[in-house]
Design a protein around this motif. Sequence first.
Motif, PDB file in Angstrom:
ATOM      1  N   UNK A 181      58.522  45.548  13.764  1.00  0.00           N
ATOM      2  CA  UNK A 181      59.054  45.531  15.129  1.00  0.00           C
ATOM      3  C   UNK A 181      60.499  45.039  15.106  1.00  0.00           C
ATOM      4  N   UNK A 182      61.376  45.768  15.742  1.00  0.00           N
ATOM      5  CA  UNK A 182      62.798  45.397  15.805  1.00  0.00           C
ATOM      6  C   UNK A 182      63.096  44.755  17.150  1.00  0.00           C
ATOM      7  N   UNK A 183      63.070  43.433  17.178  1.00  0.00           N
ATOM      8  CA  UNK A 183      63.452  42.689  18.375  1.00  0.00           C
ATOM      9  C   UNK A 183      64.958  42.405  18.354  1.00  0.00           C
ATOM     10  N   UNK A 184      65.501  42.255  17.160  1.00  0.00           N
ATOM     11  CA  UNK A 184      66.943  42.015  16.966  1.00  0.00           C
ATOM     12  C   UNK A 184      67.213  42.164  15.474  1.00  0.00           C
ATOM     13  N   UNK A 185      68.475  42.320  15.117  1.00  0.00           N
ATOM     14  CA  UNK A 185      68.860  42.304  13.704  1.00  0.00           C
ATOM     15  C   UNK A 185      70.052  41.371  13.539  1.00  0.00           C
ATOM     16  N   UNK A 186      70.278  40.954  12.308  1.00  0.00           N
ATOM     17  CA  UNK A 186      71.316  39.965  12.023  1.00  0.00           C
ATOM     18  C   UNK A 186      72.694  40.444  12.456  1.00  0.00           C
ATOM     19  N   UNK A 187      72.974  41.739  12.332  1.00  0.00           N
ATOM     20  CA  UNK A 187      74.272  42.276  12.747  1.00  0.00           C
ATOM     21  C   UNK A 187      74.492  42.134  14.251  1.00  0.00           C
ATOM     22  N   UNK A 188      73.409  41.964  15.010  1.00  0.00           N
ATOM     23  CA  UNK A 188      73.518  41.786  16.454  1.00  0.00           C
ATOM     24  C   UNK A 188      73.549  40.308  16.823  1.00  0.00           C
ATOM     25  N   UNK A 189      72.843  39.482  16.055  1.00  0.00           N
ATOM     26  CA  UNK A 189      72.837  38.041  16.334  1.00  0.00           C
ATOM     27  C   UNK A 189      74.170  37.405  15.993  1.00  0.00           C
ATOM     28  N   UNK A 190      74.731  37.776  14.828  1.00  0.00           N
ATOM     29  CA  UNK A 190      76.013  37.215  14.382  1.00  0.00           C
ATOM     30  C   UNK A 190      76.904  38.353  13.902  1.00  0.00           C
ATOM     31  N   UNK A 222      66.744  51.882  23.101  1.00  0.00           N
ATOM     32  CA  UNK A 222      67.515  52.873  22.344  1.00  0.00           C
ATOM     33  C   UNK A 222      68.783  52.236  21.773  1.00  0.00           C
ATOM     34  N   UNK A 223      69.272  51.221  22.441  1.00  0.00           N
ATOM     35  CA  UNK A 223      70.409  50.448  21.921  1.00  0.00           C
ATOM     36  C   UNK A 223      70.023  49.805  20.583  1.00  0.00           C
ATOM     37  N   UNK A 224      68.813  49.228  20.532  1.00  0.00           N
ATOM     38  CA  UNK A 224      68.312  48.641  19.288  1.00  0.00           C
ATOM     39  C   UNK A 224      68.152  49.720  18.225  1.00  0.00           C
ATOM     40  N   UNK A 225      67.620  50.872  18.609  1.00  0.00           N
ATOM     41  CA  UNK A 225      67.422  51.972  17.656  1.00  0.00           C
ATOM     42  C   UNK A 225      68.755  52.407  17.041  1.00  0.00           C
ATOM     43  N   UNK A 226      69.786  52.549  17.874  1.00  0.00           N
ATOM     44  CA  UNK A 226      71.107  52.956  17.359  1.00  0.00           C
ATOM     45  C   UNK A 226      71.628  51.957  16.341  1.00  0.00           C
ATOM     46  N   UNK A 227      71.422  50.669  16.605  1.00  0.00           N
ATOM     47  CA  UNK A 227      71.896  49.648  15.673  1.00  0.00           C
ATOM     48  C   UNK A 227      71.132  49.678  14.359  1.00  0.00           C
ATOM     49  N   UNK A 228      69.839  49.955  14.407  1.00  0.00           N
ATOM     50  CA  UNK A 228      69.060  50.080  13.177  1.00  0.00           C
ATOM     51  C   UNK A 228      69.601  51.210  12.307  1.00  0.00           C
TER      52      UNK A 228
END
Length: 376
Positions: A122-131, A158-164
């Motif tokens: 599950x992608x709740x957030x990724x490090x590139x988004x946290x910092x 979909x914002x999360x999907x694009x970042x993944x």
Amino acid sequence: MRVLILGWEFPPYITGGLGVYCYELTKQLSAKGIDVIYVLPKRMKKVRSDFVKVVEVGPGFEFGSYNEKEAMVFKGSIEDYNNLLVKRCLHESFDVIHAQDWMVFDAAVRLKKITGKPLICHAHAIEYMRTPHDPWSYIVEKEKTGYYNADLIIANSYYMKRNLVEKLGVDPRKIVVIYNAVDQERFEQQFRREHGLGNSKIVLYLGRLFVQKGPDYFLNAAKKVVERFRNVKFLIAGTGDMLPQLIKQAIDLGISDKVMFLGFVPEEEKPKYYAISDVYVLPSVSEPFGITVLEAVAAGTPVVISKESGASEVVRSAFKVDFWDVNKMAELILGLLMYPPMAREMSRNGKKEIKHLTWDKIAEETIKAYKMAVYG
């Protein structure tokens, strides 16, 4: 179907949206006949649930600081926990593994390889988004391990999907988007004006006090609002590394008399703060979703949110602004404070827009994802 969920938070241990998500999802999955085993670190208080089997792992973990300064201690705790996770979970039978955070991805991948069971990360957030300016490579590699080995990935927007896809190079074909939801009955407005706030208008920020969430931009916008509208208080609810910096910032801006730092707000207290607020602001630098936005809207509170937010995909009536544009942010806040008919209209529209975002529906969509992973 029996699902093994590897988690990190569960009441009474909730620090953010992840804990809320895990609690609400497992409750609805159980109601729909899904047998859930929920695994998390053992802490001081025992975690109890009457709707899922809770498995606490370890002697009582203290994970230390979430940064590179305490890297060795932090990494050691993570590795110990993952090793114990694998050892304990091999005593359980399950059909699918649902890993909720990078901190459990190592164990999830090992369990997949040992048991042959499908893995959903599950992608709740990724490090590139946290910092975004200084991602920790240790965490990035853990995330890649999980997402690359997953049979299916659930992204919360979909914002999360694009970042993944763009930041981690994840195959978009194995990503499904399932939004978060809100228990709308909990957040109906029942009362206003408590805690000695008099008749002041109230602007609320509720979230962790980290760079990713943009609380410093909130204070800069607050300064500009106060210059034009004096009868207002700004409530900051949450804890985090930025607290000392934010207190100093409020003093330096000359608005310390207009800002109240509330500290951590328990889940059961949150509806009260939404209910007494005239505007809710989430100025995140990067926000994969933002459950607090849905909570505010469910409470009937107009919202101003960053364009870098997954919640902006579903709350179309919200005012959206670039997190760095504090002048525009202040204008939007002022508009809602000074023109009640506009605020009421936003409140009505927002409630209509989120009506379909129930945890019951999210559980249904998650079950479909489980079946897709198990049966193809």
